[in-house]
Design an enzyme around this catalytic site. Structure first.
Site, PDB file in Angstrom:
ATOM      1  N   ASP A 116      12.331  -2.142  11.769  1.00 35.79           N
ATOM      2  CA  ASP A 116      11.853  -0.810  11.962  1.00 35.79           C
ATOM      3  C   ASP A 116      10.489  -0.902  12.790  1.00 35.79           C
ATOM      4  O   ASP A 116      10.197  -2.133  13.396  1.00 35.79           O
ATOM      5  CB  ASP A 116      11.459  -0.070  10.618  1.00 35.79           C
ATOM      6  CG  ASP A 116      10.263  -0.964   9.897  1.00 35.79           C
ATOM      7  OD1 ASP A 116       9.405  -1.460  10.638  1.00 35.79           O
ATOM      8  OD2 ASP A 116      10.087  -0.516   8.648  1.00 35.79           O
ATOM      9  N   ALA A 117       9.877   0.210  13.075  1.00 37.84           N
ATOM     10  CA  ALA A 117       8.876   0.227  14.159  1.00 37.84           C
ATOM     11  C   ALA A 117       7.694  -0.750  13.451  1.00 37.84           C
ATOM     12  O   ALA A 117       6.598  -0.905  14.353  1.00 37.84           O
ATOM     13  CB  ALA A 117       8.458   1.619  14.333  1.00 37.84           C
TER      14      ALA A 117
END
Lengths: 143, 143, 143, 143
Positions: D25-26
């Site tokens: 994820d980010a």
């Protein structure tokens, strides 16, 4: 598994979401791991309701939340097209971490429920840090 | 890549959705494959706006839609907390299949756009079948 | 939709993967968007077979690949426990972008096939840049 | 959180998997909910090592496993290209349900660990049923 406190100081927050094909598996029901996503969407909207976006938290306050513990029971299946209500209740809020009790309901039925613990870290060094005060305050919102 | 027809008979449908952590990847932006999910959520809501749930389609009319072709361009990245508008325009509607042109926009920026083709199958035999008439009708809704 | 060239200079690369519950949807088959993930896993392993990890590319060479176009046909369903072979063939390799033709097969059956185009960007500025030479070289590996 | 028993009757089973873009994820690391998927892949391979596919279980024995409880701690982040070892140890095996203690390791580091409880249901009625004997037997495999 913590129960919702009867005298919880903060009002429960609730977020509605719809079940799509992407959420289901070949058993014909929602894939259990996806409840963690649903719980997070609701916490993100709870945070937004208090005036904070996660991206903004990172860029403006240098703070990021990481999930450190999830304890979830899956009680009844959700299906395609179901409309779920995901609740958010704070059960602990002490410095660098917060705990939430969350449920996924369809009408009056609890489909899944669990305790989620998140910790605050510096978004650059990833070291633990105190939760920004404005976020940690969980008293009634003045509007 | 089909463009939106200037004289499209059906009004464009649009569905709003929020970007969460689950949608992003380590590049810091939305993982491209997720636009297929966003496009499908919008088609599902378009169908619901016409009075049909996907589960209901299956159980009451014995019909199920399967995606047979997706042709998508990824133009600009979406990020955490972005609010996207996903459009749905029908570009072909002939018997047992339908084609859609769809876009994902943030404000005026098109982030991704593509053509999606779905076919209707019998929900038991999985054999191609005509789309139920009530679903295929794409003229103006009488309200 | 490009076909595999008969005289492709690089030998086709293939990556095997198993279908798990997480890959399926309530239709009882693999959720179509997941083929984009399968195709990417195979491209990543193709890259690794040439000596490059994606993380290493980013940190050592400052280069990152982004997917700019995916054109995929879904022909036959894959099911739980299926063992798939995902192929990788380069169809274009010109400076700052590469195109691949990829298939997902179960035995002799092609379940999905498509063209994927990726572009190379600077991992800090996100501006287009040439693919590092060592990666772009697609002649026979010396072993 | 149960610890691995020192005198566990069944030898630990381990399954290796690679981290891809889809898993991250980010935050630049693996999205925590995905450890539930990794744990399940390993349990599925453990089952296969005993001679059973999940699809076969359903069609031949009319049995399906559903996850009823997951209690997971996320200790250290995994990153793109990491090779993880996912362990499977049975901690309870009593009739209609089984519990597992599972870990995700990178080398000697435990990145995540948790207890997973699954229940056996009839694949048609979804009512609880005893786990088929051949599956429940967890003594040493005769080869």
């Amino acid at each position: 598994m913590t129960s919702v406190l009867d005298d919880t100081p903060a009002p429960a927050f609730s977020h509605a979401l719809r079940i799509y094909w992407e959420d289901t598996d070949a058993g014909g029901v929602v894939f259990y791991a996806n409840y963690l996503k649903f719980f997070e969407r609701a916490r993100t909207e709870w945070l937004r309701s208090r005036g904070f976006g996660q991206e903004q938290l990172r860029t403006e306050l240098g703070a990021m939340f990481v999930v450190v513990h999830t304890n979830v029971r899956y009680l009844r299946p959700a299906r395609l097209d179901d409309l779920l209500q995901i609740s958010v209740d704070i059960t602990d809020n002490s410095g660098a971490a917060m705990s939430f009790f969350q449920t996924a309901r369809r009408g009056d039925d609890v489909l899944a429920e669990g305790d989620i613990r998140i910790a605050c870290v510096d978004s650059t060094t990833f070291k633990p840090r105190r939760i920004p005060k404005a976020v940690a305050y969980t008293g009634p919102l003045s509007g």
